[in-house]
Design a protein around this motif. Structure first.
Motif, mmCIF file in Angstrom:
data_model
loop_
_atom_site.group_PDB
_atom_site.id
_atom_site.type_symbol
_atom_site.label_atom_id
_atom_site.label_comp_id
_atom_site.label_asym_id
_atom_site.label_seq_id
_atom_site.Cartn_x
_atom_site.Cartn_y
_atom_site.Cartn_z
ATOM 1 N N THR A 46 0.745 -1.210 0.347
ATOM 2 C CA THR A 46 0.104 0.350 -0.053
ATOM 3 C C THR A 46 1.197 0.992 -0.019
ATOM 4 O O THR A 46 1.056 1.727 -0.649
ATOM 5 C CB THR A 46 -0.806 0.006 1.032
ATOM 6 O OG1 THR A 46 -1.528 -1.320 1.223
ATOM 7 C CG2 THR A 46 -2.172 1.148 1.209
ATOM 8 N N ASN A 49 0.875 4.020 -3.125
ATOM 9 C CA ASN A 49 0.865 5.552 -2.952
ATOM 10 C C ASN A 49 1.816 6.539 -2.546
ATOM 11 O O ASN A 49 1.918 7.878 -3.327
ATOM 12 C CB ASN A 49 0.266 5.469 -1.304
ATOM 13 C CG ASN A 49 -1.012 5.671 -0.637
ATOM 14 O OD1 ASN A 49 -2.144 5.675 -1.373
ATOM 15 N ND2 ASN A 49 -1.426 4.644 -0.316
ATOM 16 N N ASN A 96 2.253 8.741 -6.538
ATOM 17 C CA ASN A 96 1.740 10.625 -6.175
ATOM 18 C C ASN A 96 2.543 11.138 -5.189
ATOM 19 O O ASN A 96 1.384 12.605 -5.057
ATOM 20 C CB ASN A 96 0.200 10.254 -5.924
ATOM 21 C CG ASN A 96 -0.764 8.851 -6.219
ATOM 22 O OD1 ASN A 96 -1.065 9.340 -7.534
ATOM 23 N ND2 ASN A 96 -1.566 7.936 -5.773
ATOM 24 N N PHE A 137 -4.335 5.908 -8.693
ATOM 25 C CA PHE A 137 -5.638 6.504 -8.425
ATOM 26 C C PHE A 137 -6.185 6.497 -6.749
ATOM 27 O O PHE A 137 -6.811 6.976 -6.747
ATOM 28 C CB PHE A 137 -6.013 7.474 -9.197
ATOM 29 C CG PHE A 137 -7.369 6.986 -9.553
ATOM 30 C CD1 PHE A 137 -8.587 6.239 -9.903
ATOM 31 C CD2 PHE A 137 -7.098 5.826 -10.707
ATOM 32 C CE1 PHE A 137 -9.542 6.017 -9.889
ATOM 33 C CE2 PHE A 137 -7.691 4.667 -11.553
ATOM 34 C CZ PHE A 137 -9.336 5.432 -10.998
ATOM 35 N N TYR A 138 -6.283 4.897 -6.696
ATOM 36 C CA TYR A 138 -7.252 4.447 -5.398
ATOM 37 C C TYR A 138 -5.953 3.208 -4.919
ATOM 38 O O TYR A 138 -6.300 2.483 -6.135
ATOM 39 C CB TYR A 138 -8.292 4.356 -5.887
ATOM 40 C CG TYR A 138 -9.058 3.807 -5.038
ATOM 41 C CD1 TYR A 138 -10.140 4.935 -4.054
ATOM 42 C CD2 TYR A 138 -9.581 2.450 -5.017
ATOM 43 C CE1 TYR A 138 -10.421 4.052 -3.067
ATOM 44 C CE2 TYR A 138 -10.587 1.687 -4.296
ATOM 45 C CZ TYR A 138 -10.805 2.457 -3.464
ATOM 46 O OH TYR A 138 -11.306 2.590 -1.615
ATOM 47 N N VAL A 139 -5.419 3.081 -3.424
ATOM 48 C CA VAL A 139 -5.083 2.068 -3.004
ATOM 49 C C VAL A 139 -6.286 2.249 -2.129
ATOM 50 O O VAL A 139 -5.979 2.808 -1.162
ATOM 51 C CB VAL A 139 -3.882 2.456 -3.350
ATOM 52 C CG1 VAL A 139 -3.169 1.187 -1.828
ATOM 53 C CG2 VAL A 139 -3.108 2.652 -3.966
ATOM 54 N N GLU A 140 -6.654 1.024 -1.783
ATOM 55 C CA GLU A 140 -7.284 0.610 -0.726
ATOM 56 C C GLU A 140 -6.801 -0.589 -0.043
ATOM 57 O O GLU A 140 -6.266 -1.546 -0.033
ATOM 58 C CB GLU A 140 -8.635 0.804 -0.549
ATOM 59 C CG GLU A 140 -9.430 0.113 0.700
ATOM 60 C CD GLU A 140 -11.146 0.585 0.196
ATOM 61 O OE1 GLU A 140 -11.715 0.115 1.048
ATOM 62 O OE2 GLU A 140 -11.919 0.195 -1.059
ATOM 63 N N ARG A 173 -10.585 -4.850 1.291
ATOM 64 C CA ARG A 173 -11.525 -3.813 0.416
ATOM 65 C C ARG A 173 -12.642 -4.896 -0.159
ATOM 66 O O ARG A 173 -11.324 -6.400 -0.900
ATOM 67 C CB ARG A 173 -11.194 -3.249 -1.288
ATOM 68 C CG ARG A 173 -12.685 -2.793 -1.624
ATOM 69 C CD ARG A 173 -12.441 -1.929 -3.150
ATOM 70 N NE ARG A 173 -13.242 -2.156 -3.831
ATOM 71 C CZ ARG A 173 -13.867 -1.142 -4.817
ATOM 72 N NH1 ARG A 173 -12.334 -0.471 -5.152
ATOM 73 N NH2 ARG A 173 -14.711 -0.761 -5.861
ATOM 74 N N ALA A 217 -5.800 -1.622 -6.208
ATOM 75 C CA ALA A 217 -5.474 -0.157 -6.064
ATOM 76 C C ALA A 217 -5.929 -0.292 -7.585
ATOM 77 O O ALA A 217 -6.801 -1.255 -8.473
ATOM 78 C CB ALA A 217 -4.264 -1.040 -6.387
ATOM 79 N N GLU A 218 -5.979 1.247 -8.427
ATOM 80 C CA GLU A 218 -6.257 1.317 -9.143
ATOM 81 C C GLU A 218 -5.816 2.409 -10.475
ATOM 82 O O GLU A 218 -5.295 3.173 -9.429
ATOM 83 C CB GLU A 218 -8.191 1.804 -9.584
ATOM 84 C CG GLU A 218 -9.284 0.716 -8.975
ATOM 85 C CD GLU A 218 -10.749 1.318 -9.236
ATOM 86 O OE1 GLU A 218 -10.524 2.567 -8.819
ATOM 87 O OE2 GLU A 218 -11.489 0.498 -9.195
ATOM 88 N N SER A 233 -7.295 -2.459 -12.374
ATOM 89 C CA SER A 233 -6.588 -3.046 -11.459
ATOM 90 C C SER A 233 -6.167 -3.995 -10.814
ATOM 91 O O SER A 233 -5.714 -4.297 -11.825
ATOM 92 C CB SER A 233 -8.759 -3.587 -10.951
ATOM 93 O OG SER A 233 -9.619 -2.516 -10.881
#
Length: 92
Positions: free
Chosen positions: A22, A26, A29, A58-61, A64, A71-72, A81
């Motif tokens: 993660t 991240n 960015n 642009f998206y990490v979680e 989920r 991530a996306e 993805s």
């Protein structure tokens, strides 16, 4: 995004694979160019790509829908993805 990313923002009590993944994603960015390069390189490795060009994470979680790391990323104009599941007995 802040200049200095801290792995302990993602792993409060223990250093885990999920936290490292993660954190690395991240980093893509970050406004710190070295972190950004590391994050983009890692995302590209996960996707089997050999370049850092035109990728945006642009998206990490974490955790989920029982997926360890989701991530996306955008490559060109397409969303991809990244799903990481490191449980031994997963139903995914």
């Amino acid at each position: 995004m802040e200049t200095s990313l801290n792995i302990f923002d993602y792993a409060k009590k223990e250093l885990t694979l999920d936290a490292i993944v993660t954190w690395l994603l991240n980093c893509a960015n970050s406004d710190n160019k070295e972190y950004q390069k590391a994050g983009k390189t890692f995302a590209n490795i996960l996707l089997g790509r050999r370049t850092n060009a035109d990728i945006e994470v642009f998206y990490v979680e974490q955790q989920r829908n029982r997926i360890d790391v989701y991530a996306e990323v955008i490559i060109g104009n397409k969303v991809h993805s990244i799903i990481i599941e490191d449980k031994v007995d997963s139903n995914l």
